[in-house]
Design a protein around this motif. Structure first.
Motif, PDB file in Angstrom:
ATOM      1  N   GLY A  15       0.809  -1.209   0.000  1.00  0.00           N
ATOM      2  CA  GLY A  15       0.000   0.000   0.000  1.00  0.00           C
ATOM      3  C   GLY A  15       0.842   1.257   0.000  1.00  0.00           C
ATOM      4  O   GLY A  15       0.597   2.193  -0.786  1.00  0.00           O
ATOM      5  N   ASN A  16       1.853   1.311   0.858  1.00  0.00           N
ATOM      6  CA  ASN A  16       2.671   2.520   0.958  1.00  0.00           C
ATOM      7  C   ASN A  16       3.567   2.718  -0.250  1.00  0.00           C
ATOM      8  O   ASN A  16       3.749   3.849  -0.711  1.00  0.00           O
ATOM      9  N   PHE A  17       4.129   1.621  -0.776  1.00  0.00           N
ATOM     10  CA  PHE A  17       4.950   1.768  -1.983  1.00  0.00           C
ATOM     11  C   PHE A  17       4.093   2.197  -3.172  1.00  0.00           C
ATOM     12  O   PHE A  17       4.562   2.931  -4.050  1.00  0.00           O
ATOM     13  N   THR A  18       2.846   1.755  -3.214  1.00  0.00           N
ATOM     14  CA  THR A  18       1.939   2.195  -4.275  1.00  0.00           C
ATOM     15  C   THR A  18       1.691   3.693  -4.184  1.00  0.00           C
ATOM     16  O   THR A  18       1.743   4.413  -5.188  1.00  0.00           O
ATOM     17  N   ILE A  19       1.424   4.171  -2.951  1.00  0.00           N
ATOM     18  CA  ILE A  19       1.219   5.607  -2.752  1.00  0.00           C
ATOM     19  C   ILE A  19       2.470   6.391  -3.151  1.00  0.00           C
ATOM     20  O   ILE A  19       2.391   7.416  -3.852  1.00  0.00           O
ATOM     21  N   LEU A  20       3.646   5.908  -2.738  1.00  0.00           N
ATOM     22  CA  LEU A  20       4.897   6.602  -3.080  1.00  0.00           C
ATOM     23  C   LEU A  20       5.113   6.634  -4.582  1.00  0.00           C
ATOM     24  O   LEU A  20       5.508   7.670  -5.143  1.00  0.00           O
ATOM     25  N   PHE A  21       4.846   5.516  -5.240  1.00  0.00           N
ATOM     26  CA  PHE A  21       5.062   5.437  -6.690  1.00  0.00           C
ATOM     27  C   PHE A  21       4.138   6.386  -7.429  1.00  0.00           C
ATOM     28  O   PHE A  21       4.581   7.138  -8.322  1.00  0.00           O
ATOM     29  N   VAL A  22       2.851   6.367  -7.072  1.00  0.00           N
ATOM     30  CA  VAL A  22       1.875   7.198  -7.779  1.00  0.00           C
ATOM     31  C   VAL A  22       2.163   8.679  -7.560  1.00  0.00           C
ATOM     32  O   VAL A  22       2.151   9.472  -8.509  1.00  0.00           O
ATOM     33  N   ILE A  23       2.450   9.076  -6.331  1.00  0.00           N
ATOM     34  CA  ILE A  23       2.736  10.487  -6.061  1.00  0.00           C
ATOM     35  C   ILE A  23       4.030  10.919  -6.741  1.00  0.00           C
ATOM     36  O   ILE A  23       4.133  12.017  -7.293  1.00  0.00           O
ATOM     37  N   LEU A  35      -6.375  10.952  -5.589  1.00  0.00           N
ATOM     38  CA  LEU A  35      -5.386   9.897  -5.377  1.00  0.00           C
ATOM     39  C   LEU A  35      -5.963   8.543  -5.766  1.00  0.00           C
ATOM     40  O   LEU A  35      -5.267   7.723  -6.383  1.00  0.00           O
ATOM     41  N   ARG A  36      -7.216   8.301  -5.436  1.00  0.00           N
ATOM     42  CA  ARG A  36      -7.866   7.027  -5.783  1.00  0.00           C
ATOM     43  C   ARG A  36      -7.911   6.835  -7.292  1.00  0.00           C
ATOM     44  O   ARG A  36      -7.649   5.736  -7.799  1.00  0.00           O
ATOM     45  N   GLU A  37      -8.204   7.899  -8.023  1.00  0.00           N
ATOM     46  CA  GLU A  37      -8.265   7.806  -9.484  1.00  0.00           C
ATOM     47  C   GLU A  37      -6.890   7.535 -10.085  1.00  0.00           C
ATOM     48  O   GLU A  37      -6.754   6.732 -11.030  1.00  0.00           O
ATOM     49  N   LYS A  38      -5.858   8.179  -9.526  1.00  0.00           N
ATOM     50  CA  LYS A  38      -4.503   7.973 -10.048  1.00  0.00           C
ATOM     51  C   LYS A  38      -4.002   6.559  -9.754  1.00  0.00           C
ATOM     52  O   LYS A  38      -3.356   5.937 -10.597  1.00  0.00           O
ATOM     53  N   VAL A  39      -4.318   6.064  -8.555  1.00  0.00           N
ATOM     54  CA  VAL A  39      -3.932   4.680  -8.226  1.00  0.00           C
ATOM     55  C   VAL A  39      -4.643   3.711  -9.152  1.00  0.00           C
ATOM     56  O   VAL A  39      -4.054   2.752  -9.666  1.00  0.00           O
ATOM     57  N   GLY A  40      -5.938   3.958  -9.411  1.00  0.00           N
ATOM     58  CA  GLY A  40      -6.700   3.105 -10.323  1.00  0.00           C
ATOM     59  C   GLY A  40      -6.128   3.141 -11.729  1.00  0.00           C
ATOM     60  O   GLY A  40      -6.075   2.116 -12.435  1.00  0.00           O
ATOM     61  N   LYS A  41      -5.659   4.303 -12.151  1.00  0.00           N
ATOM     62  CA  LYS A  41      -5.066   4.448 -13.480  1.00  0.00           C
ATOM     63  C   LYS A  41      -3.849   3.555 -13.648  1.00  0.00           C
ATOM     64  O   LYS A  41      -3.720   2.820 -14.646  1.00  0.00           O
ATOM     65  N   TYR A  42      -2.952   3.579 -12.659  1.00  0.00           N
ATOM     66  CA  TYR A  42      -1.730   2.777 -12.768  1.00  0.00           C
ATOM     67  C   TYR A  42      -1.995   1.291 -12.495  1.00  0.00           C
ATOM     68  O   TYR A  42      -1.342   0.425 -13.074  1.00  0.00           O
ATOM     69  N   THR A  43      -2.957   0.996 -11.639  1.00  0.00           N
ATOM     70  CA  THR A  43      -3.296  -0.397 -11.368  1.00  0.00           C
ATOM     71  C   THR A  43      -3.885  -1.069 -12.595  1.00  0.00           C
ATOM     72  O   THR A  43      -3.544  -2.206 -12.932  1.00  0.00           O
ATOM     73  N   CYS A  44      -4.765  -0.352 -13.285  1.00  0.00           N
ATOM     74  CA  CYS A  44      -5.428  -0.912 -14.466  1.00  0.00           C
ATOM     75  C   CYS A  44      -4.457  -1.040 -15.640  1.00  0.00           C
ATOM     76  O   CYS A  44      -4.649  -1.883 -16.531  1.00  0.00           O
ATOM     77  N   SER A  45      -3.423  -0.222 -15.660  1.00  0.00           N
ATOM     78  CA  SER A  45      -2.466  -0.254 -16.774  1.00  0.00           C
ATOM     79  C   SER A  45      -1.436  -1.360 -16.644  1.00  0.00           C
ATOM     80  O   SER A  45      -0.691  -1.639 -17.574  1.00  0.00           O
ATOM     81  N   VAL A  46      -1.370  -1.994 -15.439  1.00  0.00           N
ATOM     82  CA  VAL A  46      -0.386  -3.063 -15.220  1.00  0.00           C
ATOM     83  C   VAL A  46      -0.858  -4.333 -15.895  1.00  0.00           C
ATOM     84  O   VAL A  46      -1.994  -4.735 -15.765  1.00  0.00           O
TER      85      VAL A  46
END
Length: 312
Positions: free
Chosen positions: A43-51, A301-312
Motif C-alpha cells: 500500500g505505501n509503496f503504491t502511494i509513493l510510486f503514484v505520487i 489519489l484514488r483515481e490515479k492509483v486506479g489508473k496505474y493499477t489498471c495499466s499493469v
C-alpha cells in the motif's frame, strides 16, 4: 513449518524471545503478522510510486502523504523482518549494536511520524481557515523544510537513547521478552542505574509527543471554530470531510503508542504477550490501513492509483 534454532549466544548478543507464553503458536502468529507487513509495504509503496510519478500530485497535501508513507515503511520494516525470523525460524539472536540500531530507527521513525501528523493538521487548518492563502502559505519548499525539521528533531532527541544505553553494563541474563528492541526493554537488561534512561524516555514520550498532540488539538480547535461560523450545513460537512482521514490515522497511531510506552513502566499487571502484541500492532496496523484510508477518502489519489493499477 520446521523450527530451527540458529541462535548463538555470547557476551555481545541479546536474545529476543518473541511472545512469552505463546511460543508454540509462533508459526501461526507469523501468518497474519506477515500479511499485515506485506500489505502495508504494498500500500505505501503504491502511494509513493503514484505520487512520485504524477506531476499533478506534486502538491503540499500529497507530499505530506509521501512523507507519511516513508515513515510507515521505516517503522514496519525496522520491526517486521526480525519478528518474522523469530516466529518462523526461531532466529532470536541480535547483536547489541544491532539492537541499539533497531531501537534508534524505530523510535526516530515514530517521532518523525508524529511530526508529519502535526504538519498535516496544520495543512488542514490552512486549507479550511485560510483557503485563499493556502498556495502562498504552504508551498512545496515549505513542506520540505518542515519535513527536514521533523527529521532533525527525531535524530537529535532519539540519538541520546542508544548512546546512554551503550554506556550501561549489561547483566549475564540478556533475554529480552519482546519481538524487537524497545528502549525500556533494553534498559531493563542493565545491571547499572537506569534512572536517567527511564526519565529521558518519559520526557521524549510525553513532552515532545504531548506537544505534538497539543498543536494538533489547537489546529482542530481553530478548524471547528471556523466551521461553526459557516451557516451552510453542506459546507460544514465538506469542511469536516477533508479532516476525516487525518483523524482516523491519529486514532490508530497515538493510542497504541501511549499504551506501549506506559505499560513498559507501569503495566506490571498486564500479561506480557498482550503488551507485545499491541506494540507490534502499532508498527503494523497503521502502515497497512493508512494507504487504504487516504485512498478511499482522496478522490484524486484514488483515481490515479486506479489508473496505474489498471495499466499493469
Amino acid at each position: 513449518m520446521a523450527s530451527f534454532n540458529f541462535t548463538p549466544f555470547d557476551s555481545s548478543t541479546f536474545i529476543l524471545t518473541g511472545l512469552p507464553g505463546l511460543e508454540a503458536a509462533h508459526v501461526w502468529i507469523s501468518i497474519p503478522f506477515s500479511m499485515f507487513y506485506i500489505l502495508g509495504l504494498l500500500g505505501n509503496f503504491t502511494i509513493l510510486f503514484v505520487i512520485g510519478k504524477e506531476q499533478t500530485l506534486h502538491k503540499p497535501m500529497y507530499l505530506l502523504l509521501f512523507m507519511l508513507g516513508l515513515t510507515e515503511i521505516s517503522i514496519s520494516t525496522t520491526v517486521g523482518p526480525k519478528a518474522l525470523c523469530i516466529f518462523c525460524f526461531n532466529l532470536k539472536g541480535i547483536t547489541v549494536g544491532g539492537c541499539l540500531a533497531q531501537m534508534f530507527f524505530l523510535h526516530a521513525g515514530s517521532m518523525m511520524h508524529s511530526a508529519v501528523l502535526v504538519t498535516m493538521a496544520f495543512d488542514r487548518y490552512v486549507a479550511i481557515c485560510n483557503p485563499l492563502r493556502y498556495s502562498t502559505i504552504l508551498t512545496n519548499a515549505r513542506i520540505a523544510k518542515l519535513g527536514l525539521v521533523g527529521l532533525i528533531r527525531a535524530v537529535l532527541f532519539i540519538l541520546p537513547m542508544p548512546l546512554l544505553l551503550s554506556r550501561q553494563p549489561f547483566c549475564a541474563n540478556r533475554i529480552i521478552p519482546h519481538t524487537y528492541c524497545d528502549h525500556m526493554a533494553i534498559a531493563k537488561m542493565s545491571c547499572g542505574d537506569i534512572t536517567v534512561n527511564r526519565m529521558y524516555g518519559l520526557v521524549v514520550a510525553f513532552v515532545f509527543i504531548g506537544s505534538d498532540l497539543t498543536l494538533i488539538a489547537l489546529s482542530y480547535g481553530l478548524i471547528i471554530r471556523a466551521v461553526l461560523r459557516i451557516s451552510s450545513k453542506k459546507a460544514h460537512q465538506k469542511a469536516l470531510k477533508t479532516c476525516t482521514a487525518h483523524i482516523c490515522v491519529m486514532l490508530m497511531s497515538y493510542p497504541f503508542f501511549f499504551f506501549s510506552t506506559l505499560t513498559h513502566r507501569f503495566g506490571q499487571g498486564i500479561a506480557p504477550y498482550v503488551h507485545i502484541i499491541l506494540a507490534n500492532l502499532y508498527c503494523l496496523i497503521p502502515p497497512m490501513l493508512n494507504p487504504i484510508i487516504y485512498g478511499a477518502k482522496t478522490k484524486v489519489l484514488r483515481e490515479k492509483v486506479g489508473k496505474y493499477t489498471c495499466s499493469v
